[in-house]
Design a protein around this motif. Structure first.
Motif, PDB file in Angstrom:
ATOM      1  N   ARG A 111      10.448  -3.811   4.793  1.00  0.00           N
ATOM      2  CA  ARG A 111       9.091  -4.068   5.269  1.00  0.00           C
ATOM      3  C   ARG A 111       8.200  -4.599   4.134  1.00  0.00           C
ATOM      4  NH1 ARG A 111       7.890  -0.790   9.928  1.00  0.00           N
ATOM      5  NH2 ARG A 111       9.761  -0.855  11.223  1.00  0.00           N
ATOM      6  N   LEU A 112       8.362  -4.050   2.936  1.00  0.00           N
ATOM      7  CA  LEU A 112       7.567  -4.498   1.795  1.00  0.00           C
ATOM      8  C   LEU A 112       7.884  -5.944   1.415  1.00  0.00           C
ATOM      9  CD1 LEU A 112       7.664  -1.394  -0.584  1.00  0.00           C
ATOM     10  CD2 LEU A 112       5.608  -2.407   0.397  1.00  0.00           C
ATOM     11  N   GLN A 113       9.171  -6.289   1.473  1.00  0.00           N
ATOM     12  CA  GLN A 113       9.602  -7.612   1.023  1.00  0.00           C
ATOM     13  C   GLN A 113       9.340  -8.702   2.048  1.00  0.00           C
ATOM     14  OE1 GLN A 113      13.724  -7.062  -0.037  1.00  0.00           O
ATOM     15  NE2 GLN A 113      13.235  -6.334  -2.091  1.00  0.00           N
ATOM     16  N   ALA A 114       9.525  -8.400   3.311  1.00  0.00           N
ATOM     17  CA  ALA A 114       9.430  -9.433   4.346  1.00  0.00           C
ATOM     18  C   ALA A 114       8.279  -9.239   5.318  1.00  0.00           C
ATOM     19  CB  ALA A 114      10.748  -9.510   5.126  1.00  0.00           C
ATOM     20  N   GLY A 115       7.630  -8.088   5.264  1.00  0.00           N
ATOM     21  CA  GLY A 115       6.536  -7.816   6.187  1.00  0.00           C
ATOM     22  C   GLY A 115       5.184  -8.158   5.602  1.00  0.00           C
ATOM     23  N   LYS A 116       4.143  -7.873   6.357  1.00  0.00           N
ATOM     24  CA  LYS A 116       2.779  -8.162   5.931  1.00  0.00           C
ATOM     25  C   LYS A 116       1.890  -6.946   6.169  1.00  0.00           C
ATOM     26  CE  LYS A 116       2.944 -13.146   6.852  1.00  0.00           C
ATOM     27  NZ  LYS A 116       2.359 -14.265   7.630  1.00  0.00           N
ATOM     28  N   GLY A 117       0.810  -6.860   5.369  1.00  0.00           N
ATOM     29  CA  GLY A 117      -0.193  -5.826   5.589  1.00  0.00           C
ATOM     30  C   GLY A 117       0.057  -4.534   4.851  1.00  0.00           C
ATOM     31  N   TYR A 118       1.060  -4.483   3.964  1.00  0.00           N
ATOM     32  CA  TYR A 118       1.338  -3.265   3.216  1.00  0.00           C
ATOM     33  C   TYR A 118       0.814  -3.420   1.787  1.00  0.00           C
ATOM     34  CZ  TYR A 118       4.579  -2.604   7.117  1.00  0.00           C
ATOM     35  OH  TYR A 118       5.127  -2.494   8.361  1.00  0.00           O
ATOM     36  N   LYS A 119      -0.048  -2.493   1.338  1.00  0.00           N
ATOM     37  CA  LYS A 119      -0.654  -2.584   0.008  1.00  0.00           C
ATOM     38  C   LYS A 119       0.331  -2.182  -1.085  1.00  0.00           C
ATOM     39  CE  LYS A 119      -5.169  -1.408   1.956  1.00  0.00           C
ATOM     40  NZ  LYS A 119      -6.217  -0.370   2.041  1.00  0.00           N
ATOM     41  N   ASN A 120       1.100  -1.146  -0.837  1.00  0.00           N
ATOM     42  CA  ASN A 120       2.081  -0.644  -1.808  1.00  0.00           C
ATOM     43  C   ASN A 120       3.104   0.206  -1.080  1.00  0.00           C
ATOM     44  OD1 ASN A 120       0.809   1.963  -1.450  1.00  0.00           O
ATOM     45  ND2 ASN A 120      -0.781   1.265  -2.878  1.00  0.00           N
ATOM     46  N   THR A 121       4.009   0.799  -1.847  1.00  0.00           N
ATOM     47  CA  THR A 121       5.089   1.596  -1.247  1.00  0.00           C
ATOM     48  C   THR A 121       4.557   2.767  -0.438  1.00  0.00           C
ATOM     49  OG1 THR A 121       6.545   1.016  -3.105  1.00  0.00           O
ATOM     50  CG2 THR A 121       7.188   2.902  -1.763  1.00  0.00           C
ATOM     51  N   PHE A 122       3.602   3.509  -1.021  1.00  0.00           N
ATOM     52  CA  PHE A 122       3.057   4.687  -0.342  1.00  0.00           C
ATOM     53  C   PHE A 122       2.346   4.306   0.951  1.00  0.00           C
ATOM     54  CE2 PHE A 122      -0.236   8.074   0.098  1.00  0.00           C
ATOM     55  CZ  PHE A 122       0.633   9.134   0.326  1.00  0.00           C
ATOM     56  N   HIS A 123       1.587   3.206   0.897  1.00  0.00           N
ATOM     57  CA  HIS A 123       0.882   2.730   2.088  1.00  0.00           C
ATOM     58  C   HIS A 123       1.872   2.311   3.171  1.00  0.00           C
ATOM     59  CE1 HIS A 123      -1.329  -0.469   4.437  1.00  0.00           C
ATOM     60  NE2 HIS A 123      -2.081   0.590   4.614  1.00  0.00           N
ATOM     61  N   CYS A 124       2.966   1.697   2.764  1.00  0.00           N
ATOM     62  CA  CYS A 124       4.000   1.279   3.713  1.00  0.00           C
ATOM     63  C   CYS A 124       4.628   2.494   4.402  1.00  0.00           C
ATOM     64  CB  CYS A 124       5.073   0.470   2.980  1.00  0.00           C
ATOM     65  SG  CYS A 124       6.375  -0.159   4.063  1.00  0.00           S
ATOM     66  N   VAL A 125       4.945   3.518   3.609  1.00  0.00           N
ATOM     67  CA  VAL A 125       5.539   4.745   4.162  1.00  0.00           C
ATOM     68  C   VAL A 125       4.596   5.385   5.171  1.00  0.00           C
ATOM     69  CG1 VAL A 125       6.289   7.100   3.604  1.00  0.00           C
ATOM     70  CG2 VAL A 125       6.987   5.200   2.138  1.00  0.00           C
ATOM     71  N   LEU A 126       3.308   5.504   4.795  1.00  0.00           N
ATOM     72  CA  LEU A 126       2.311   6.107   5.688  1.00  0.00           C
ATOM     73  C   LEU A 126       2.136   5.300   6.975  1.00  0.00           C
ATOM     74  CD1 LEU A 126      -0.585   7.337   3.366  1.00  0.00           C
ATOM     75  CD2 LEU A 126       1.046   8.721   4.662  1.00  0.00           C
ATOM     76  N   THR A 127       2.112   3.966   6.837  1.00  0.00           N
ATOM     77  CA  THR A 127       1.925   3.095   7.999  1.00  0.00           C
ATOM     78  C   THR A 127       3.081   3.241   8.982  1.00  0.00           C
ATOM     79  OG1 THR A 127       0.711   1.510   6.641  1.00  0.00           O
ATOM     80  CG2 THR A 127       1.535   0.718   8.762  1.00  0.00           C
ATOM     81  N   ILE A 128       4.292   3.237   8.467  1.00  0.00           N
ATOM     82  CA  ILE A 128       5.469   3.390   9.330  1.00  0.00           C
ATOM     83  C   ILE A 128       5.423   4.738  10.050  1.00  0.00           C
ATOM     84  CG2 ILE A 128       7.991   3.604   9.387  1.00  0.00           C
ATOM     85  CD1 ILE A 128       8.068   1.666   6.991  1.00  0.00           C
ATOM     86  N   TYR A 129       5.085   5.789   9.294  1.00  0.00           N
ATOM     87  CA  TYR A 129       5.074   7.130   9.884  1.00  0.00           C
ATOM     88  C   TYR A 129       3.990   7.270  10.958  1.00  0.00           C
ATOM     89  CZ  TYR A 129       4.812  12.179  10.355  1.00  0.00           C
ATOM     90  OH  TYR A 129       4.796  13.450  10.865  1.00  0.00           O
ATOM     91  N   ARG A 130       2.796   6.737  10.672  1.00  0.00           N
ATOM     92  CA  ARG A 130       1.694   6.855  11.622  1.00  0.00           C
ATOM     93  C   ARG A 130       1.929   6.056  12.895  1.00  0.00           C
ATOM     94  NH1 ARG A 130      -3.156   6.165   7.149  1.00  0.00           N
ATOM     95  NH2 ARG A 130      -3.198   8.334   6.430  1.00  0.00           N
TER      96      ARG A 130
END
Length: 319
Positions: free
Chosen positions: A32-51
């Motif tokens: 998601r970090l490499q090919a996706g959009k809208g993620y600020k950093n690793t922690f934000h990506c983890v939180l976004t997926i979980y929420r």
């Protein structure tokens, strides 16, 4: 003594299954970090997926790699070990002779080349399923029906329930549907999209995987020890995995983008265009996106892989 050992393939299969289960959640974050959009950093990506997707979001696309990457790792580890013995037999006259640096390098690079032929389609399907955060786009907000309604042949969809139902349909219903869809829309070569970038990743990547593992195992093992201690295997495997994945991150970013491309519309024409386009839009740092996740994920995944492989191999050879 024969150079070919089937038990290497069996141990690789068991190790592969355990490593996939351990590493898949962070692999989803990395993709998601490499090919996706809208993620600020690793922690934000983890939180976004979980929420948005709950804990099950981290395991999207798990069934296919669990079924296929186990076979993939079986072939990789079986091929590397048997190639290593074959080289030792022809160079030193004994397949049990310790491999030199050149022997390890050749065996690792050949393993990297082989891995692409098996791993490219697996990686492609896994990434397409992992990137399936958006539903299949609705082609129009109204349906054209002959001879209906207002004389224009268009019936507006004022009812939002039909739109929501249509938009809720994912592009791929599962691994098999994903493969058949790619074959229909992109042909057989579509399954190997990103294979060139995967060669750039895996040939040096496996060299920096097996060589550090071998060197670290030898360094951590006491002199005169017949086999390394499980703790040494675990630590050496984990460090080798982190080294390999971090150094492979730039090529992995390009591969992930090429493979995630064309889910809705084609953006990249090839490897070079993907590199130049990504650099112009996002700068040099884009090629190190996901490096932290790769380092963190690479350790437990590879530690589990090597430890399970070595213990399984020891068990099979004690029978």
């Amino acid at each position: 003594m024969t150079c070919f050992h089937l038990d290497d393939f069996l141990a690789g299969w068991i190790g592969g299954a355990s490593s996939v289960i351990v590493g898949h959640p962070l692999d989803t974050v990395k993709t998601r970090l490499q090919a996706g959009k809208g993620y600020k950093n690793t922690f934000h990506c983890v939180l976004t997926i979980y929420r948005k997707e709950t804990v099950f979001g981290f395991f999207k696309g798990l069934s296919f790699p669990l079924a296929s990457i186990t076979v993939y790792n079986s072939v990789v580890f079986g091929f590397f070990s048997n190639t290593q013995r074959l080289i030792s037999k022809y160079r030193y006259g004994d397949g049990r002779h310790p491999s030199g640096m050149l022997d390890l390098t050749v065996a690792s690079m050949l393993t990297g080349l082989l891995s692409v032929s098996l791993g490219a389609p697996v990686d492609l399907v896994k990434i397409r399923l992992q990137m399936q955060t958006q539903p299949k786009p609705l082609l129009a907000e109204s349906f054209h029906l002959a001879g209906s309604g207002n004389g224009s042949g268009i019936v507006p969809l004022h009812s939002s329930s039909l739109q929501i139902q249509a938009q809720a349909q994912p592009m791929y219903r599962g691994p098999i549907h994903c493969i058949s869809s790619i074959l229909q829309t992109e042909g057989l070569l579509g399954l190997y999209r990103g294979a060139g970038a995967m060669i750039l990743r895996d040939v040096p990547g496996y060299t920096l995987y097996f060589i550090p593992y071998t060197l670290l195992c030898n360094w951590l093992s006491p002199e005169g020890s017949a086999s390394p201690h499980p703790c040494s295997i675990w630590l050496a495997g984990g460090l080798a995995g982190s080294i390999s994945w971090v150094t492979a991150t730039p090529a992995d970013v390009v591969k992930s983008r090429l493979q995630a491309d064309a889910m809705h519309q084609r953006k990249y024409r090839g490897i070079l265009h993907c590199i130049t386009h990504s650099y112009k839009i996002e700068g040099i740092h884009v090629f190190f996106r996901g490096a932290t996740v790769n380092a963190i994920r690479g350790f437990p995944m590879s530690a589990t892989m090597f430890l399970t492989y070595e213990l399984s191999l020891k068990f099979f050879r004690s029978l």
